[in-house]
Design an enzyme around this catalytic site. Structure first.
Site, PDB file in Angstrom:
ATOM      1  N   ASP A 124      -4.556-109.784 -51.512  1.00 53.48           N
ATOM      2  CA  ASP A 124      -3.544-110.442 -50.969  1.00 53.48           C
ATOM      3  C   ASP A 124      -3.619-110.081 -49.428  1.00 53.48           C
ATOM      4  OD1 ASP A 124      -1.933-111.736 -52.806  1.00 53.48           O
ATOM      5  OD2 ASP A 124      -1.410-109.800 -53.568  1.00 53.48           O
TER       6      ASP A 124
ATOM      7  N   GLN B 287     -19.725-108.024 -52.081  1.00 58.04           N
ATOM      8  CA  GLN B 287     -19.479-108.643 -50.926  1.00 58.04           C
ATOM      9  C   GLN B 287     -18.126-109.110 -50.620  1.00 58.04           C
ATOM     10  OE1 GLN B 287     -22.072-111.837 -50.138  1.00 58.04           O
ATOM     11  NE2 GLN B 287     -22.103-112.345 -52.423  1.00 58.04           N
TER      12      GLN B 287
ATOM     13  N   GLY C  36     -25.884-109.406 -59.679  1.00 55.07           N
ATOM     14  CA  GLY C  36     -25.797-110.336 -60.944  1.00 55.07           C
ATOM     15  C   GLY C  36     -26.731-110.661 -61.734  1.00 55.07           C
ATOM     16  N   ARG C  37     -27.846-110.723 -61.056  1.00 53.01           N
ATOM     17  CA  ARG C  37     -29.073-111.118 -61.617  1.00 53.01           C
ATOM     18  C   ARG C  37     -29.845-109.828 -62.491  1.00 53.01           C
ATOM     19  NH1 ARG C  37     -31.872-114.970 -56.956  1.00 53.01           N
ATOM     20  NH2 ARG C  37     -30.082-116.037 -56.768  1.00 53.01           N
TER      21      ARG C  37
ATOM     22  N   THR D  97     -10.910-101.342 -56.036  1.00 51.34           N
ATOM     23  CA  THR D  97     -11.400-100.967 -57.461  1.00 51.34           C
ATOM     24  C   THR D  97     -12.343-101.837 -57.993  1.00 51.34           C
ATOM     25  OG1 THR D  97      -9.545 -99.328 -57.711  1.00 51.34           O
ATOM     26  CG2 THR D  97     -10.726 -99.963 -59.869  1.00 51.34           C
TER      27      THR D  97
ATOM     28  N   GLU E 149     -14.223-103.453 -61.722  1.00 52.24           N
ATOM     29  CA  GLU E 149     -14.150-103.291 -63.017  1.00 52.24           C
ATOM     30  C   GLU E 149     -15.592-103.728 -63.410  1.00 52.24           C
ATOM     31  OE1 GLU E 149     -12.166-106.280 -62.171  1.00 52.24           O
ATOM     32  OE2 GLU E 149     -10.634-104.931 -61.422  1.00 52.24           O
TER      33      GLU E 149
END
EC number: 3.5.4.30
Length: 173
Positions: free
Chosen positions: A111, A138, A97-98, A119, A121
């Site tokens: 679920d 993770q 993310g960084r 998958t 995105e």
């Protein structure tokens, strides 16, 4: 409640299946999943919710693949996962993310009973080179309060590879 890493390991092989499983990918309260060696890109720029949108596969070479900003890439995890009684959730790793790489636009929730590959995105804010095999996200597991129906006949159950959106099936009735 979120399962600790020790609880994930304790339930491994019974209520939780991760194949292949490598203890070095286990964290205090999650398990790192790796990026497989393929990406999928939709064939058309304009997508239609009511129609099947086709895509083509791209192999991630050993020297990596450069993602372009403002373009959606579908990918999948190398690991197959299955849960019997927990809710699986997926998040990007903070290190990823960084770098400005999102690994899921909205679908980070599974679920009870989900079985398959995840998958991803993927979307980036600036160009970034990615590599197959990198620990990209993770998975963590929530307990469920009360009796839950298992997800066993959904559109994405028991998938084998990258899946485009199957939303168009909701319009077929």
């Amino acid at each position: 409640m979120i399962l600790s890493g020790k609880e994930i390991e304790r339930h491994m092989g019974n209520e939780i299946i991760i194949k292949p499983f490598n203890k070095s990918q286990l964290n205090p309260n999650s398990y790192n999943l790796r990026l497989a060696d393929e990406l999928m890109i939709y064939d058309l720029h304009e997508l239609d919710m009511k129609k099947k949108n086709s895509g083509h596969l791209i192999k991630i070479p050993e020297e990596g693949y450069l993602l372009e900003p403002n373009k959606l890439y579908l990918a999948r995890t190398m690991e197959y996962t299955k849960t019997e009684c927990f809710v699986p959730m997926l998040e990007g790793r903070s290190s990823v993310g960084r770098l400005g790489l999102f690994i899921h636009v909205t679908a980070g929730f599974g679920d009870v009973g989900f079985s398959g590959y995840w998958t991803l995105e993927m979307f980036c804010v600036q160009p970034i080179r990615i590599y197959s095999g990198v620990e990209i996200c993770q998975i963590y597991f929530h307990t469920v309060l009360g009796t839950a129906d298992k997800y066993d006949s959904g559109k994405y159950q028991n998938n084998k590879g990258i899946q485009t959106s199957l939303l168009y099936k909701d319009f077929e009735a």
